[in-house]
Design a protein around this motif. Structure first.
Motif, PDB file in Angstrom:
ATOM      1  N   GLY A  76       9.864 -13.076  12.980  1.00 51.59           N
ATOM      2  CA  GLY A  76       9.322 -12.735  14.360  1.00 51.59           C
ATOM      3  C   GLY A  76       7.927 -11.934  14.451  1.00 51.59           C
ATOM      4  N   GLU A  77       7.834 -10.936  13.582  1.00 52.63           N
ATOM      5  CA  GLU A  77       6.651 -10.274  13.289  1.00 52.63           C
ATOM      6  C   GLU A  77       5.549 -11.511  12.732  1.00 52.63           C
ATOM      7  OE1 GLU A  77       4.850  -6.302  11.082  1.00 52.63           O
ATOM      8  OE2 GLU A  77       6.605  -7.292  10.131  1.00 52.63           O
ATOM      9  N   ALA A  78       5.767 -12.061  11.672  1.00 55.28           N
ATOM     10  CA  ALA A  78       4.896 -12.992  11.107  1.00 55.28           C
ATOM     11  C   ALA A  78       4.260 -14.186  12.088  1.00 55.28           C
ATOM     12  CB  ALA A  78       5.296 -13.862   9.922  1.00 55.28           C
ATOM     13  N   GLU A  79       5.244 -14.661  12.764  1.00 56.70           N
ATOM     14  CA  GLU A  79       5.124 -15.562  14.127  1.00 56.70           C
ATOM     15  C   GLU A  79       4.013 -15.114  15.171  1.00 56.70           C
ATOM     16  OE1 GLU A  79       7.823 -19.053  15.259  1.00 56.70           O
ATOM     17  OE2 GLU A  79       9.060 -17.272  15.154  1.00 56.70           O
ATOM     18  N   ALA A  80       4.159 -13.944  15.393  1.00 55.36           N
ATOM     19  CA  ALA A  80       3.306 -13.305  16.286  1.00 55.36           C
ATOM     20  C   ALA A  80       1.985 -12.676  15.724  1.00 55.36           C
ATOM     21  CB  ALA A  80       4.145 -12.140  16.896  1.00 55.36           C
ATOM     22  N   ALA A  81       1.729 -12.839  14.581  1.00 56.13           N
ATOM     23  CA  ALA A  81       0.470 -12.379  14.102  1.00 56.13           C
ATOM     24  C   ALA A  81      -0.624 -13.399  14.335  1.00 56.13           C
ATOM     25  CB  ALA A  81       0.549 -12.026  12.471  1.00 56.13           C
ATOM     26  N   PRO A  82      -1.762 -12.889  14.477  1.00 59.98           N
ATOM     27  CA  PRO A  82      -2.977 -13.696  14.550  1.00 59.98           C
ATOM     28  C   PRO A  82      -3.382 -14.434  13.465  1.00 59.98           C
ATOM     29  CG  PRO A  82      -3.634 -11.612  15.180  1.00 59.98           C
ATOM     30  CD  PRO A  82      -2.104 -11.603  14.895  1.00 59.98           C
ATOM     31  N   VAL A  83      -3.745 -15.604  13.314  1.00 59.30           N
ATOM     32  CA  VAL A  83      -4.206 -16.506  12.164  1.00 59.30           C
ATOM     33  C   VAL A  83      -5.609 -16.766  12.270  1.00 59.30           C
ATOM     34  CG1 VAL A  83      -1.824 -16.692  11.217  1.00 59.30           C
ATOM     35  CG2 VAL A  83      -2.878 -18.329  12.970  1.00 59.30           C
ATOM     36  N   ALA A  84      -6.203 -16.476  13.134  1.00 62.62           N
ATOM     37  CA  ALA A  84      -7.835 -16.965  13.025  1.00 62.62           C
ATOM     38  C   ALA A  84      -8.533 -16.258  12.021  1.00 62.62           C
ATOM     39  CB  ALA A  84      -8.400 -16.761  14.579  1.00 62.62           C
ATOM     40  N   GLY A  85      -9.727 -16.982  11.548  1.00 64.33           N
ATOM     41  CA  GLY A  85     -10.418 -16.362  10.504  1.00 64.33           C
ATOM     42  C   GLY A  85      -9.859 -16.699   9.106  1.00 64.33           C
ATOM     43  N   TRP A  86     -10.376 -16.125   8.150  1.00 67.08           N
ATOM     44  CA  TRP A  86     -10.115 -16.117   6.874  1.00 67.08           C
ATOM     45  C   TRP A  86      -9.823 -14.792   6.045  1.00 67.08           C
ATOM     46  CZ3 TRP A  86      -7.968 -20.185   5.797  1.00 67.08           C
ATOM     47  CH2 TRP A  86      -7.439 -20.495   4.301  1.00 67.08           C
ATOM     48  N   ASP A  87      -9.234 -13.987   6.941  1.00 70.77           N
ATOM     49  CA  ASP A  87      -9.133 -12.725   6.461  1.00 70.77           C
ATOM     50  C   ASP A  87      -7.553 -12.463   6.323  1.00 70.77           C
ATOM     51  OD1 ASP A  87      -8.634  -9.716   6.241  1.00 70.77           O
ATOM     52  OD2 ASP A  87      -9.229  -9.155   8.200  1.00 70.77           O
ATOM     53  N   PHE A  88      -7.217 -12.142   4.967  1.00 72.09           N
ATOM     54  CA  PHE A  88      -5.952 -12.190   4.670  1.00 72.09           C
ATOM     55  C   PHE A  88      -5.134 -10.758   4.747  1.00 72.09           C
ATOM     56  CE2 PHE A  88      -6.932 -16.562   3.594  1.00 72.09           C
ATOM     57  CZ  PHE A  88      -5.691 -17.005   3.723  1.00 72.09           C
ATOM     58  N   SER A  89      -5.890  -9.743   5.321  1.00 70.72           N
ATOM     59  CA  SER A  89      -5.455  -8.237   5.123  1.00 70.72           C
ATOM     60  C   SER A  89      -4.096  -7.918   5.770  1.00 70.72           C
ATOM     61  CB  SER A  89      -6.296  -7.570   5.860  1.00 70.72           C
ATOM     62  OG  SER A  89      -6.940  -7.658   7.197  1.00 70.72           O
ATOM     63  N   TRP A  90      -3.588  -8.836   6.720  1.00 71.88           N
ATOM     64  CA  TRP A  90      -2.300  -8.868   7.047  1.00 71.88           C
ATOM     65  C   TRP A  90      -1.222  -8.739   5.956  1.00 71.88           C
ATOM     66  CZ3 TRP A  90       2.567 -11.109   7.429  1.00 71.88           C
ATOM     67  CH2 TRP A  90       3.366 -10.726   8.615  1.00 71.88           C
ATOM     68  N   LEU A  91      -1.693  -9.332   4.889  1.00 71.68           N
ATOM     69  CA  LEU A  91      -0.635  -9.441   3.806  1.00 71.68           C
ATOM     70  C   LEU A  91      -0.650  -8.344   2.848  1.00 71.68           C
ATOM     71  CD1 LEU A  91      -1.063 -13.166   2.876  1.00 71.68           C
ATOM     72  CD2 LEU A  91       0.968 -12.390   3.990  1.00 71.68           C
ATOM     73  N   ASP A  92      -1.608  -7.423   3.299  1.00 71.26           N
ATOM     74  CA  ASP A  92      -1.630  -6.387   2.236  1.00 71.26           C
ATOM     75  C   ASP A  92      -0.340  -5.592   2.136  1.00 71.26           C
ATOM     76  OD1 ASP A  92      -4.232  -6.682   2.108  1.00 71.26           O
ATOM     77  OD2 ASP A  92      -4.789  -5.014   3.464  1.00 71.26           O
TER      78      ASP A  92
END
Length: 256
Positions: free
Chosen positions: A10-26
């Motif tokens: 649920g958290e991953a589905e709600a995360a924005p994915v625009a751009g080429w920044d992968f910092s959400w995966l830190d």
């Protein structure tokens, strides 16, 4: 206490994915970095160019980082991008740095005159139109890029899609792309492939990655792959991180 499957996806589905920044995966996934340091090389090359073009710039993050750390920038600096959310993000990020962002469908022809640039760059282009790159380069100009290589992260791809045929696994092979560059009239002066260890620590990281890198599992949605996702979630909880291998290659091709 371990987080539940439903909470993570649920958290991953709600995360924005625009751009080429992968910092959400830190803290949730890791990927080895290529030894050559593409952004550092890009900063040096852009600083020494008179007119430069960055193709498929994504959200502009890599080019912006190179400009902020480099010693200068060319008099003419443009970038192309096809995905509307990325065009918006790249414009916001790159315009203050003097970069003109052009919305382009990533299909021939590039919207520029012949011999317009002495440097063309790209990081992880989805498609490479070598004849167009050769056309917009000036004589003596250079294409410098980091490409995704063959069968990249295919351990993950094949977990969801099953074994892939050899022609699919070979796609983006550096030998093939070098041959295409030469066929377009360019001289390949540098080619460096590497395989890089990638780890996913939870199922949320997998969902986010597949939502962002949309060509890995075409048409991916949580609902379509819920059973396989749950199976992978249980495997990660039982065995630890899911390990895959990214492939990358640095390529430099020069127009005679």
């Amino acid at each position: 206490m371990a987080r539940s499957f439903e909470d993570l996806i649920g958290e991953a589905e709600a995360a924005p994915v625009a751009g080429w920044d992968f910092s959400w995966l830190d803290g949730r996934a890791t990927e080895e970095r290529p030894s050559w340091g593409y952004q550092r090389i890009l900063a040096d090359r852009v600083a020494g160019a008179s007119a430069a073009l960055d193709i498929q710039t994504g959200g502009g993050e890599v080019l912006a980082g190179a400009l902020r750390t480099g010693a200068g920038k060319p008099a003419v600096l443009a970038a192309t991008e096809s995905w509307p959310p990325n065009v918006v993000k790249a414009t916001r990020l790159l315009h203050p740095l003097g970069v003109v962002v052009v919305a382009d469908p990533d299909e021939p022809p590039l919207p520029f005159a012949d011999a317009a640039f002495d440097l063309v760059t790209s990081r992880h282009p989805a498609t490479v139109w070598w004849t167009e790159i050769a056309r917009v380069l000036r004589p003596g100009g250079t294409y410098l890029a980091q490409h995704v290589g063959p069968a990249s992260v295919f351990e993950l791809v094949e977990f969801f899609l099953g074994p892939q045929p050899e022609e699919v696994r070979r796609g983006r092979h550096p030998d093939d792309e070098s041959a295409q560059a030469r066929a377009a009239g360019l001289d390949v002066v540098d080619l460096r492939p590497q395989s890089l260890r990638t780890e996913f620590f939870d199922i949320g990281a997998v969902v986010y990655f597949l939502r962002k890198v949309i060509w890995m599992v075409p048409g991916f949605t949580v609902e379509a792959y819920r059973d396989r996702l749950r199976e992978l979630h249980e495997r990660i909880e039982r065995e630890g991180p899911f390990v895959a291998h990214s492939t990358r290659f640095l390529i430099e091709a020069r127009k005679p």
